[in-house]
Design an enzyme around this catalytic site. Sequence first.
Site, PDB file in Angstrom:
ATOM      1  N   LYS A 230      71.247 126.949  69.506  1.00 32.61           N
ATOM      2  CA  LYS A 230      71.886 127.647  70.337  1.00 32.61           C
ATOM      3  C   LYS A 230      73.662 127.190  69.925  1.00 32.61           C
ATOM      4  O   LYS A 230      74.577 127.094  70.100  1.00 32.61           O
ATOM      5  CB  LYS A 230      72.080 125.970  72.232  1.00 32.61           C
ATOM      6  CG  LYS A 230      70.866 126.110  72.308  1.00 32.61           C
ATOM      7  CD  LYS A 230      71.357 127.005  73.541  1.00 32.61           C
ATOM      8  CE  LYS A 230      70.168 127.171  74.536  1.00 32.61           C
ATOM      9  NZ  LYS A 230      70.311 128.158  75.560  1.00 32.61           N
TER      10      LYS A 230
ATOM     11  N   GLU B 152      76.718 123.955  80.485  1.00 25.44           N
ATOM     12  CA  GLU B 152      75.592 124.181  81.938  1.00 25.44           C
ATOM     13  C   GLU B 152      74.627 123.457  80.398  1.00 25.44           C
ATOM     14  O   GLU B 152      74.446 124.185  79.403  1.00 25.44           O
ATOM     15  CB  GLU B 152      75.542 124.937  82.131  1.00 25.44           C
ATOM     16  CG  GLU B 152      74.600 125.840  82.133  1.00 25.44           C
ATOM     17  CD  GLU B 152      75.640 126.964  80.922  1.00 25.44           C
ATOM     18  OE1 GLU B 152      74.405 128.007  79.754  1.00 25.44           O
ATOM     19  OE2 GLU B 152      77.096 126.958  80.769  1.00 25.44           O
TER      20      GLU B 152
ATOM     21  N   SER C 290      62.683 129.148  68.272  1.00 22.77           N
ATOM     22  CA  SER C 290      63.648 128.760  68.755  1.00 22.77           C
ATOM     23  C   SER C 290      64.571 127.380  68.624  1.00 22.77           C
ATOM     24  O   SER C 290      66.060 126.974  68.543  1.00 22.77           O
ATOM     25  CB  SER C 290      64.740 129.416  70.218  1.00 22.77           C
ATOM     26  OG  SER C 290      63.652 128.789  71.049  1.00 22.77           O
TER      27      SER C 290
END
Length: 401
Positions: A104, A126, A387
Site C-alpha cells: 500500500k 478508506e 503483498s
Amino acid sequence: MRDVLPWGEPVPVDGTMGEPGARGRFGEYGGRYAPESLVEACREVDEAFREAWADPRFRGALARLLAVHAGRPTPLTPARRLSEALGVRLYLKREDLTHTGSHKINNVLGQALLATRMGRRRLIAETGAGQHGVATATAAALLGLEATVFMGERDIERQALNVFRMRMLGAEVVPVTTGSRTLKDATSEAMRHWVGVTGDSHYCIGSVVGPDPYPWMVREFQRVIGDEARGQCAAELRTGVPDYVLACVGGGSNAAGTFAGFADTPARLVGVEAEGGAGAACGRLGVLHGCRSLFLQDGDGQIAQAHSIAAGLDYPGVGPEHAHLRDLGRARYVTVTDDEAVGAAVRLARTEGIVPALESAHALAWVIRAAGGGDLPAGSTVLMTLSGRGDKDVSTLKELL
C-alpha cells in the site's frame, strides 16, 4: 466457484495494461460515475496526475521516497523448502518487507506527493485490513498533511493493531457503522465525505477501483512491483520470465501492479480472490463507487455482501481493469476458501519462516492446491507477490489455531 478457464489457448499479450481508452474505460469497464461535484474533482486529479507523471522531477522525488523511506527495491525470495515439497519453483516478491508492511505504501506515497503538488492539505482514505490506512497516516505524517481514515466497525474490531498505528501516527479514524461495516461501506462513506471537502482534501483511494483516473493511476503507482520483479526474474531465471505470475485480488492493486510488469510476456497471470468476495470469478456487470465493473449481486441486482477472513479481500467487486483482463483471457481469476488461506499461512510460516498477511495467503493457497492437483505442471516457475506481512492477523489466527 473455482477456476474453470482452460490454459489451452495462446496467451494474448498485445494492447493490454496501457492507458484507459475513451472516457476512462478498459473495454466496457471503468468510467466516471459520480456526482457532478466529484466529476470535477476527478478531472482535476486526472489533469494533475498526467502532468506529474510526465514530469521527471515528480518521478524522481517519488523514486527517492520509495527508496529511502519505503525501502525499495524489495527482494525476490526463493521459497526453497516449499518449492521442493510442491514440485515447482516458487519465488516471492516481498512487499511485506516495505515500511508499514505492505504494498500500500507505493501508491500512497505517490498520491500524497500528488496531493501536495495540487495544494491539498488533507488526505482522505478508506481501509479494510488497515494497511492502506496505516500507509496513508504514515505519508501524511511524513509530508505534513492531515489524514482522515474511514474504517468499518467490524474491521476496527479485527484489525485493532492497525487502528492503534493509525492513531499513533496522528490520523483520525472514523468508524463506519452502516451496512456490513467493512470495506465497501468504508469506501462509500469516504466518497460521501469527499463531496463536501474537495477544495482542500485529496481522496487517496487504496485500490484500482473508483472513478477514472483512480484505477489507472493506482496501477501506475503500483507498477513498481512488476517492473522490479521483471528485472529480478531476468537476472534469476534461465528463461528470464516465470511461467506463472500471481497475486491476491480484492479490489486488485497489488495484482495490477504485478501484472503490469509481465503483461507483454508469455507469463500466465493469475488473480486469486476470496471465495466470498469473488468479483472477477463470480460477479456481474454493475456500478459501484464510481466505476462500472464486475460485482457480486443479489437477484434484484443489488450489491451483495462479501465475506472473507482477510479484511482486505472483503469487497464485493473487482477493479475495472481486472474485469477487462478477464474478458480478454489475459488473466485468469480463481478462488480460495478461508480454511485454505489459513492453512497456507501456517505452511509458509513453518517452511520458510515467513508469516504472511491472510490476503497474501490466498494466493499461496492456490499455488499449493494447483501444484497438488496438476493445474501447475511440475517444474513450473511461479512468481507470487507477497503483498503484506501477517502481524495484523495474529489475533485472528490465534483464535483459529
